[in-house]
Write a protein that holds these residues in place. Structure first.
Motif, PDB file in Angstrom:
ATOM      1  N   ALA A 185       0.836  -1.204   0.000  1.00 41.46           N
ATOM      2  CA  ALA A 185       0.000   0.000   0.000  1.00 41.46           C
ATOM      3  C   ALA A 185       0.867   1.249   0.000  1.00 41.46           C
ATOM      4  O   ALA A 185       1.984   1.262   0.498  1.00 41.46           O
ATOM      5  N   THR A 186       0.317   2.291  -0.555  1.00 44.93           N
ATOM      6  CA  THR A 186       0.985   3.591  -0.531  1.00 44.93           C
ATOM      7  C   THR A 186       0.258   4.484   0.475  1.00 44.93           C
ATOM      8  O   THR A 186      -0.888   4.203   0.849  1.00 44.93           O
ATOM      9  N   VAL A 187       0.913   5.544   0.880  1.00 46.30           N
ATOM     10  CA  VAL A 187       0.262   6.505   1.772  1.00 46.30           C
ATOM     11  C   VAL A 187      -0.960   7.106   1.079  1.00 46.30           C
ATOM     12  O   VAL A 187      -1.996   7.307   1.706  1.00 46.30           O
ATOM     13  N   ALA A 188      -0.855   7.345  -0.224  1.00 46.28           N
ATOM     14  CA  ALA A 188      -2.003   7.889  -0.971  1.00 46.28           C
ATOM     15  C   ALA A 188      -3.202   6.964  -0.845  1.00 46.28           C
ATOM     16  O   ALA A 188      -4.329   7.419  -0.626  1.00 46.28           O
ATOM     17  N   GLU A 189      -2.973   5.657  -0.953  1.00 49.81           N
ATOM     18  CA  GLU A 189      -4.073   4.702  -0.823  1.00 49.81           C
ATOM     19  C   GLU A 189      -4.619   4.669   0.603  1.00 49.81           C
ATOM     20  O   GLU A 189      -5.834   4.585   0.803  1.00 49.81           O
ATOM     21  N   LEU A 190      -3.743   4.756   1.569  1.00 49.03           N
ATOM     22  CA  LEU A 190      -4.192   4.773   2.967  1.00 49.03           C
ATOM     23  C   LEU A 190      -5.031   6.018   3.253  1.00 49.03           C
ATOM     24  O   LEU A 190      -6.059   5.950   3.934  1.00 49.03           O
ATOM     25  N   ILE A 191      -4.623   7.154   2.699  1.00 48.29           N
ATOM     26  CA  ILE A 191      -5.395   8.384   2.874  1.00 48.29           C
ATOM     27  C   ILE A 191      -6.754   8.250   2.187  1.00 48.29           C
ATOM     28  O   ILE A 191      -7.775   8.683   2.720  1.00 48.29           O
ATOM     29  N   MET A 192      -6.790   7.611   1.017  1.00 52.33           N
ATOM     30  CA  MET A 192      -8.074   7.407   0.336  1.00 52.33           C
ATOM     31  C   MET A 192      -9.001   6.542   1.181  1.00 52.33           C
ATOM     32  O   MET A 192     -10.207   6.800   1.236  1.00 52.33           O
ATOM     33  N   LEU A 193      -8.456   5.531   1.860  1.00 49.25           N
ATOM     34  CA  LEU A 193      -9.284   4.723   2.775  1.00 49.25           C
ATOM     35  C   LEU A 193      -9.830   5.582   3.910  1.00 49.25           C
ATOM     36  O   LEU A 193     -11.012   5.495   4.253  1.00 49.25           O
ATOM     37  N   ILE A 194      -8.974   6.414   4.492  1.00 46.73           N
ATOM     38  CA  ILE A 194      -9.393   7.304   5.590  1.00 46.73           C
ATOM     39  C   ILE A 194     -10.498   8.238   5.105  1.00 46.73           C
ATOM     40  O   ILE A 194     -11.511   8.430   5.783  1.00 46.73           O
ATOM     41  N   VAL A 195     -10.306   8.829   3.932  1.00 42.52           N
ATOM     42  CA  VAL A 195     -11.301   9.746   3.376  1.00 42.52           C
ATOM     43  C   VAL A 195     -12.627   9.020   3.159  1.00 42.52           C
ATOM     44  O   VAL A 195     -13.693   9.531   3.507  1.00 42.52           O
TER      45      VAL A 195
END
Length: 188
Positions: A145-155
């Motif tokens: 996973a990338t941080v971008a993907e983790l942020i998308m999950l959070i969003v």
């Protein structure tokens, strides 16, 4: 840019931004720009001059929160448990998204405008990358996973739960499920 404007333009910018913070906190990312102008005592043209798009307004409102999350990522970088540090930071991002109703919307990708980068997401990615890299390097997170993907999950979690009677409890539960995954139960 506010620092290069006349004094009255700087005052208008500050007044519009203060009102926008209150309106977005109360009504979310779709708060009326016309209402913001009216409450700030300026014309809608003044609001649009300072903030030509809704995203520009949301990013300005979220600026301090994004800076705080970036600082938090730096503070957690030296934590003894790299996995716990990453998860704590992701929880902080979620908490901010829930507390500041417009923040989750600022972190969404605008697929209709591929030319302009999302400054808020970019700042969080840059700050979160060392946390994720350290956790992967330590072997505490085995993911691609990338941080971008983790942020998308959070969003996604924040936007999904924003109208819940208790968004914090619901969002925390969804984040916990996301982190744990759905492992099989142990045979008895």
């Amino acid at each position: 840019m506010p620092g290069q404007q006349r004094a009255d333009a700087r005052r208008n910018y500050a007044r519009v931004l203060a009102v926008a913070e209150e309106e977005i906190a109360a009504h979310g990312a779709n708060a009326s720009m016309e209402r913001i102008a009216r409450i700030a005592g300026v014309g809608s043209g003044t609001v649009r001059r300072h903030f030509p798009t809704r995203r520009a307004l949301l990013e300005a409102v979220s600026h301090k929160r994004i800076e705080a999350l970036c600082t938090r990522a730096e503070e957690l970088l030296d934590a003894p448990d790299s996995r716990a540090a990453l998860l704590e930071w992701l929880t902080d991002v979620l908490t901010y998204c829930i507390g500041a109703r417009g923040l989750a919307a600022t972190l969404t990708q605008d697929l209709t405008d591929p030319v302009h980068d999302n400054a808020c997401s970019a700042a969080l990615e840059k700050s979160g990358n060392p946390l994720l890299h350290r956790a992967v390097q330590d072997g505490t997170v085995t993911t691609t996973a990338t941080v971008a993907e983790l942020i998308m999950l959070i969003v996604g979690i924040a936007l999904t739960t924003e109208t819940s009677p208790d968004p914090t409890t619901r969002a925390t539960r969804l984040l916990d499920l996301t982190i744990a995954g759905l492992p099989p139960t142990q045979p008895q």
